[in-house]
Design a protein around this motif. Structure first.
Motif, mmCIF file in Angstrom:
data_model
loop_
_atom_site.group_PDB
_atom_site.id
_atom_site.type_symbol
_atom_site.label_atom_id
_atom_site.label_comp_id
_atom_site.label_asym_id
_atom_site.label_seq_id
_atom_site.Cartn_x
_atom_site.Cartn_y
_atom_site.Cartn_z
ATOM 1 N N VAL A 456 0.831 -1.209 0.000
ATOM 2 C CA VAL A 456 0.000 0.000 0.000
ATOM 3 C C VAL A 456 0.862 1.255 0.000
ATOM 4 C CG1 VAL A 456 -1.810 1.228 1.240
ATOM 5 C CG2 VAL A 456 -1.822 -1.266 1.187
ATOM 6 N N ALA A 457 2.073 1.194 0.537
ATOM 7 C CA ALA A 457 2.938 2.372 0.575
ATOM 8 C C ALA A 457 3.307 2.850 -0.829
ATOM 9 C CB ALA A 457 4.205 2.069 1.370
ATOM 10 N N ARG A 458 3.246 1.951 -1.821
ATOM 11 C CA ARG A 458 3.562 2.356 -3.191
ATOM 12 C C ARG A 458 2.374 3.012 -3.894
ATOM 13 N NH1 ARG A 458 7.259 -2.492 -5.867
ATOM 14 N NH2 ARG A 458 8.928 -2.435 -4.297
ATOM 15 N N TYR A 459 1.222 2.935 -3.302
ATOM 16 C CA TYR A 459 0.045 3.589 -3.870
ATOM 17 C C TYR A 459 0.134 5.077 -3.567
ATOM 18 C CZ TYR A 459 -4.879 4.605 -4.790
ATOM 19 O OH TYR A 459 -6.062 5.129 -5.263
ATOM 20 N N PRO A 460 0.110 5.940 -4.575
ATOM 21 C CA PRO A 460 0.377 7.369 -4.333
ATOM 22 C C PRO A 460 -0.630 8.051 -3.431
ATOM 23 C CG PRO A 460 -0.398 7.017 -6.584
ATOM 24 C CD PRO A 460 -0.146 5.661 -6.001
ATOM 25 N N PHE A 461 -1.815 7.467 -3.255
ATOM 26 C CA PHE A 461 -2.846 8.112 -2.438
ATOM 27 C C PHE A 461 -3.194 7.229 -1.235
ATOM 28 C CE2 PHE A 461 -3.408 9.370 -6.889
ATOM 29 C CZ PHE A 461 -3.308 10.749 -6.789
ATOM 30 N N HIS A 462 -2.179 6.582 -0.657
ATOM 31 C CA HIS A 462 -2.458 5.686 0.463
ATOM 32 C C HIS A 462 -2.786 6.442 1.745
ATOM 33 C CE1 HIS A 462 1.846 6.618 0.879
ATOM 34 N NE2 HIS A 462 1.708 6.372 2.162
ATOM 35 N N LYS A 463 -2.315 7.674 1.883
ATOM 36 C CA LYS A 463 -2.610 8.456 3.090
ATOM 37 C C LYS A 463 -4.005 9.074 3.034
ATOM 38 C CE LYS A 463 2.212 9.614 4.084
ATOM 39 N NZ LYS A 463 3.190 10.724 4.295
ATOM 40 N N GLN A 464 -4.413 9.504 1.850
ATOM 41 C CA GLN A 464 -5.720 10.141 1.694
ATOM 42 C C GLN A 464 -6.225 9.844 0.286
ATOM 43 O OE1 GLN A 464 -5.701 14.355 2.290
ATOM 44 N NE2 GLN A 464 -7.838 14.645 1.649
ATOM 45 N N PRO A 465 -7.479 9.433 0.138
ATOM 46 C CA PRO A 465 -8.003 9.128 -1.202
ATOM 47 C C PRO A 465 -7.971 10.367 -2.094
ATOM 48 C CG PRO A 465 -9.463 8.267 0.496
ATOM 49 C CD PRO A 465 -8.464 9.147 1.185
ATOM 50 N N PRO A 466 -7.817 10.165 -3.395
ATOM 51 C CA PRO A 466 -7.811 11.313 -4.300
ATOM 52 C C PRO A 466 -9.189 11.974 -4.369
ATOM 53 C CG PRO A 466 -7.864 9.280 -5.549
ATOM 54 C CD PRO A 466 -7.673 8.878 -4.127
ATOM 55 N N THR A 467 -9.182 13.263 -4.635
ATOM 56 C CA THR A 467 -10.454 13.985 -4.789
ATOM 57 C C THR A 467 -11.042 13.759 -6.166
ATOM 58 O OG1 THR A 467 -9.580 15.685 -3.300
ATOM 59 C CG2 THR A 467 -11.554 16.244 -4.573
ATOM 60 N N TYR A 468 -10.147 13.652 -7.156
ATOM 61 C CA TYR A 468 -10.578 13.452 -8.543
ATOM 62 C C TYR A 468 -9.828 12.232 -9.110
ATOM 63 C CZ TYR A 468 -12.112 18.314 -8.061
ATOM 64 O OH TYR A 468 -12.692 19.463 -7.623
ATOM 65 N N VAL A 469 -10.505 11.510 -10.002
ATOM 66 C CA VAL A 469 -9.908 10.376 -10.725
ATOM 67 C C VAL A 469 -10.330 10.471 -12.179
ATOM 68 C CG1 VAL A 469 -9.905 7.861 -11.027
ATOM 69 C CG2 VAL A 469 -9.779 8.822 -8.734
ATOM 70 N N ARG A 470 -9.393 10.216 -13.068
ATOM 71 C CA ARG A 470 -9.676 10.171 -14.502
ATOM 72 C C ARG A 470 -8.812 9.070 -15.119
ATOM 73 N NH1 ARG A 470 -6.527 15.523 -17.017
ATOM 74 N NH2 ARG A 470 -4.395 14.689 -16.772
ATOM 75 N N ALA A 471 -9.020 8.802 -16.404
ATOM 76 C CA ALA A 471 -8.241 7.777 -17.102
ATOM 77 C C ALA A 471 -7.931 8.256 -18.512
ATOM 78 C CB ALA A 471 -9.002 6.451 -17.155
ATOM 79 N N GLN A 472 -6.715 7.979 -18.961
ATOM 80 C CA GLN A 472 -6.260 8.334 -20.300
ATOM 81 C C GLN A 472 -5.936 7.051 -21.079
ATOM 82 O OE1 GLN A 472 -6.256 11.527 -21.157
ATOM 83 N NE2 GLN A 472 -6.554 12.385 -19.112
ATOM 84 N N ARG A 473 -6.136 7.128 -22.394
ATOM 85 C CA ARG A 473 -5.770 5.996 -23.256
ATOM 86 C C ARG A 473 -4.477 6.349 -23.992
ATOM 87 N NH1 ARG A 473 -9.643 2.495 -25.634
ATOM 88 N NH2 ARG A 473 -11.077 4.262 -25.839
ATOM 89 N N TYR A 474 -3.514 5.426 -23.924
ATOM 90 C CA TYR A 474 -2.228 5.588 -24.591
ATOM 91 C C TYR A 474 -2.031 4.443 -25.574
ATOM 92 C CZ TYR A 474 -0.635 9.140 -21.211
ATOM 93 O OH TYR A 474 -0.486 10.269 -20.454
#
Length: 617
Positions: A456-474
């Protein structure tokens, strides 16, 4: 020659696991004899007459799996397969994009080397296989068609060496697939199925195998072996001729390459398939009939009326089950050729319809079309606290960071990473579960976060959930050999999922549309159960380990136990019966000298000590 079994949808993989698991119930012996003795023909003398029937069903399942997988590659009309641009022994499935036909004119150049980078979860070896010359990729596709279409009928060959050749070819294909692609348990399970092509001689101990090989051969038997050897070389010659003729193999000595191309049309292949589908079913009928007659002959050799009656009941039950499962399997197998499906016995259709929900037999004509022509589509999730500065959410297994090497996860099945590959093939509305994933990330659900990052420490938002989430296609491509510290190159294509937050009207509309709204919270369950507490503690202790590491650890433990049993078992099983016999056998009163002379050669003989009393008699 290398490749990967790519993008087999979860329901189909699970269907194969279900069918194989059911056959394993039939294969497992009802009782294990204390000591198996080697029979005169290399078999097990203590084996029950019916034991060969479930193994025949496993062989039939392997035939349906491989033959149908090769046939549908050509019946799909996908130009990548017909142009031999599938790049290696690949078993691809999925939806061929709409521009697949538009790129047909470019298959001779641009689309020859895209599979290894577009499969679901590549391995580090995929990058190296991707750099192989084009002619070798095309030749690998030819080898795939040979192994999947031409070789499977040899599973039922009466000649042992032909069955062994078929076994080694299938093992070669599956091992190369495992090396160049992460396909969880599927290829390992297929390797288990291939063991049905082996006999007791291959799996017996060295002493029994050597006795089988050193057995003197009479001249009539040697004379009868000549037609068998001639037939074997005829089969090999036909396979070689057919491969060269139908795929136009030509050796280019100047460029040190082998050129290949398909020399037959789709209509010709359809006519051939219509001609051979029903005969392959009759091949199964003839082979099964022989197995039933062999089992019946073995039953006649059973001694004792009580034992003969018990084995007769077992033979009747297993024989009926084998015939019924074979008849049921003919229906899904006939899907590869529509006209053959209509010619099946109506009773087979009724029987299949009655048990279809149990998935005792399934259609495995998958891997029809190539995906990802022109680049590997990949969905990248991003999170933000202010809606302006975005941070990528990296998964454990699927491509994301261009500097990270592809992982090796076999035999683990990371289903979320796997499904992300499918989601990238179309709009997010085709994957309703993706909206639920976004919702759980916004809520900061720990079980969902652990599907993305076990640590979980490698998850960038493990301390607090993100306010916004989106997804991009590459679009992703493997890097070139000269690019240091880079495994991938990528290019942004479009927005895959719009930026949303909790309470966002767009997110609420999608949740209502897919029926994914949060319901009333479930009642808290009591954790006073000792078993529940134990399982929770075990899960907590093992959670830091990656699933693949845990699975390999369990497999290694089981393997070590089996090795120890194999090393310690033979000594005790050979010595203890002899000791008991010697204790209860009266000492000879007369001709002790002659008896000692007969027993003297025993130490120089390589056979087991259990054979010594036979020589004394």
């Amino acid at each position: 020659m290398g490749g990967a079994l790519c993008a087999l949808p979860s329901p189909h993989r699970d269907s194969l696991l279900l069918e194989t698991g059911f056959l394993a119930v039939l294969v497992a012996p009802l009782r294990q004899p204390p000591h198996h003795k080697q029979g005169p023909q290399g078999g097990l003398a203590g084996a029950s007459p019916h034991e060969g029937l479930p193994f025949w069903l496993v062989r039939w399942l392997l035939f349906r799996l491989m033959f149908a997988s090769g046939v549908v590659k050509l019946t799909s009309r996908c130009p990548a397969w017909w142009g031999l641009t599938g790049e290696g022994p690949i078993l691809n499935v999925g939806q061929c994009w709409g521009f697949c036909l538009a790129l047909t004119t470019h298959l001779s150049s641009a689309a020859l080397t895209y599979h290894y980078e577009t499969q679901c979860l590549p391995t580090p070896a995929s990058w190296f296989a991707h750099q192989l010359p084009i002619w070798l990729h095309k030749l690998s596709v030819v080898a795939t068609f040979l192994i999947e279409i031409a070789i499977p009928p040899l599973f039922f060959a009466p000649i042992r060496r032909l069955r062994l050749a078929a076994f080694y070819s299938q093992v070669l294909l599956q091992v190369l697939i495992i090396v160049t692609g992460n396909y969880n348990f599927f290829n390992l399970l297929t390797l288990v199925l291939t063991t049905a092509l082996l006999d007791d001689v291959c799996l017996s101990a060295g002493s029994g195998n050597s006795r089988y090989k050193k057995k003197p051969t009479s001249w009539p038997r040697a004379l009868l072996a000549m037609p068998s050897l001639l037939l074997e070389f005829t089969v090999y010659g036909l396979l070689a001729y057919g491969t060269v003729h139908y795929f136009g193999l030509e050796v280019d000595w100047e460029q040190h390459a082998v050129h290949s191309r398909t020399t037959f049309t789709f209509h010709q292949f359809s006519q051939w398939l219509k001609m051979v589908t029903l005969p392959t079913m009759w091949l199964g009928v003839v082979s099964l009939t022989w197995e039933l007659l062999t089992a019946l002959w073995r039953w006649t050799q059973v001694r004792g009326w009580l034992r003969k009656f018990c084995t007769a009941v077992q033979l009747f039950i297993f024989g009926t089950a084998t015939v019924a499962l074979f008849v049921i399997s003919l229906v899904p197998y006939s899907y590869i050729e529509p006209s053959s499906h209509g010619h099946l016995w109506t009773g087979a259709h009724r029987l299949f319809g009655a048990v279809e929900h149990l998935q005792l037999a399934n259609s495995y004509g998958l891997f029809r079309r190539m995906t990802g022509l022109g680049g590997r589509p990949e969905v990248v999730l991003e999170g933000s606290y202010d809606g302006h500065h975005w941070t990528e959410i990296e998964f454990m297994y699927k491509p994301g960071n261009v500097s990270r090497p592809p992982p090796v996860v076999v035999p683990h099945q990371p289903r979320l990473d796997w499904q992300m590959w499918f989601a990238a093939l179309g709009p997010h509305s085709h994957s309703p579960w993706f909206t639920s994933l976004v919702l759980r990330l916004l809520q900061g659900k720990d079980p969902v976060i652990r599907l993305i990052q076990n640590d979980v420490a490698r998850y960038p938002f493990h301390k607090q959930p993100p306010t916004y989430v989106r997804a991009q296609r590459y679009k992703y491509w493997f890097s070139h050999p000269g690019e240091q510290s880079l495994w991938w190159r990528r290019q942004w294509v479009e927005e895959f999922f719009p930026p949303v937050s909790l309470g966002d009207p767009t997110l609420d509309m999608l949740l209502r549309q897919f029926g994914l709204q949060d319901k009333s919270p479930p009642r808290a369950r009591s954790s006073s159960n000792a078993l529940a507490q134990t399982l929770h503690w075990i899960r907590k202790q093992l959670s830091p380990l990656e699933a693949s590491t845990l699975l390999w650890g369990l497999l290694a433990t089981v393997g070590a136990i089996r090795v120890m049993q194999a090393l310690l078992g033979p000594h005790s099983s050979r010595s203890s019966p002899l000791t008991k016999e010697e204790k209860h056998r009266p000492a000879p009163k007369k001709d002790s000298g002659a008896a000692s002379k007969q027993a003297a050669p025993a130490p120089d003989n390589c056979s087991s000590s259990s054979q010594t009393p036979r020589r004394k008699k």
